[in-house]
Design a protein around this motif. Structure first.
Motif, PDB file in Angstrom:
ATOM      1  N   UNK A 167       0.845  -1.192   0.000  1.00 50.89           N
ATOM      2  CA  UNK A 167       0.000   0.000   0.000  1.00 50.89           C
ATOM      3  C   UNK A 167       0.879   1.240   0.000  1.00 50.89           C
ATOM      4  N   UNK A 168       0.548   2.185  -0.885  1.00 52.57           N
ATOM      5  CA  UNK A 168       1.311   3.427  -1.002  1.00 52.57           C
ATOM      6  C   UNK A 168       0.336   4.595  -1.055  1.00 52.57           C
ATOM      7  N   UNK A 169       0.631   5.616  -0.267  1.00 55.98           N
ATOM      8  CA  UNK A 169      -0.201   6.829  -0.260  1.00 55.98           C
ATOM      9  C   UNK A 169       0.613   8.005  -0.776  1.00 55.98           C
ATOM     10  N   UNK A 170      -0.035   8.818  -1.586  1.00 58.49           N
ATOM     11  CA  UNK A 170       0.588  10.052  -2.059  1.00 58.49           C
ATOM     12  C   UNK A 170       1.637   9.825  -3.134  1.00 58.49           C
ATOM     13  N   UNK A 171       2.169  10.938  -3.574  1.00 59.74           N
ATOM     14  CA  UNK A 171       3.221  10.901  -4.573  1.00 59.74           C
ATOM     15  C   UNK A 171       2.691  10.741  -5.981  1.00 59.74           C
ATOM     16  N   UNK A 172       3.587  10.795  -6.930  1.00 57.44           N
ATOM     17  CA  UNK A 172       3.248  10.595  -8.334  1.00 57.44           C
ATOM     18  C   UNK A 172       3.473   9.122  -8.665  1.00 57.44           C
TER      19      UNK A 172
END
Length: 192
Positions: free
Chosen positions: A125-130
């Motif tokens: 799971x990854x939040x934010x960023x491009x």
């Protein structure tokens, strides 16, 4: 030739030696090289050195980024991966900023896969960023010798991993690149 000095004790697999590594090694160990420059090159060598794969590690780590918005194409993408003729790969599904419903749908799509395939899938799971942030997280989680990026709306033939594997064996540790084709699809209405 062995790349040893800057790797902090990491063994470098001979197949991963490359022209770039050899050039940097020559630059770092030249007899008339500025010590500051040599130290900088040693640091680069430490980053470029590829550790030997863990025993039992897959050949390929497939990074599959999704936001949980295209579930049917994701299911098709997983179907393509489950049918691969070479099973020496893992799938890292990168859940990037999916809302709650999307995250649940992604997990349900994975849970519906055959057990033999499902055991090779992990979720990060990854939040934010491009787009770079989830791919960097996928690379950090990968165990494979090679990494492939595969979007949740892509389709591949059943020999996709097999062809990467074959090319890697004959390529001597070089970059392996696949070409893609686009096909324009439009709905067609049939009478009755």
């Amino acid at each position: 030739m062995s790349t040893t000095a800057p790797t902090d004790g990491i063994d470098v697999h001979p197949l991963h030696e490359s022209s770039v590594l050899r050039l940097f090694e020559q630059l770092a160990r030249g007899e008339h090289v500025d010590p500051t420059f040599a130290h900088a090159v040693e640091q680069v060598l430490g980053v470029l050195a590829v550790p030997v794969s863990e025993p039992g590690a897959p050949f390929l780590s497939v990074l599959l980024r999704t936001q949980g918005k295209r579930i049917e194409p994701l299911k098709d993408a997983l179907l393509c991966l489950s049918a691969q003729t070479d099973e020496s790969f893992e799938v890292i599904v990168i859940d990037h900023d999916a809302d709650e419903a999307g995250a649940v749908a992604v997990r349900e799509a994975i849970a519906a896969q055959p057990a033999r395939f499902r055991e090779r899938i992990r979720i990060v799971e990854v939040s934010g960023g491009t787009r770079a942030k989830p791919l960097n997280a996928g690379v950090a989680a990968a165990h494979g010798e090679y990494i492939a990026v595969y979007d949740d709306d892509d389709l591949v033939f059943a020999n996709w991993v097999e062809e990467f594997h074959r090319s890697a064996e004959t390529g001597g540790g070089r970059l392996v690149r696949g070409m893609v084709a686009n096909q324009v699809v439009r709905p067609e209405l049939w009478p009755q």
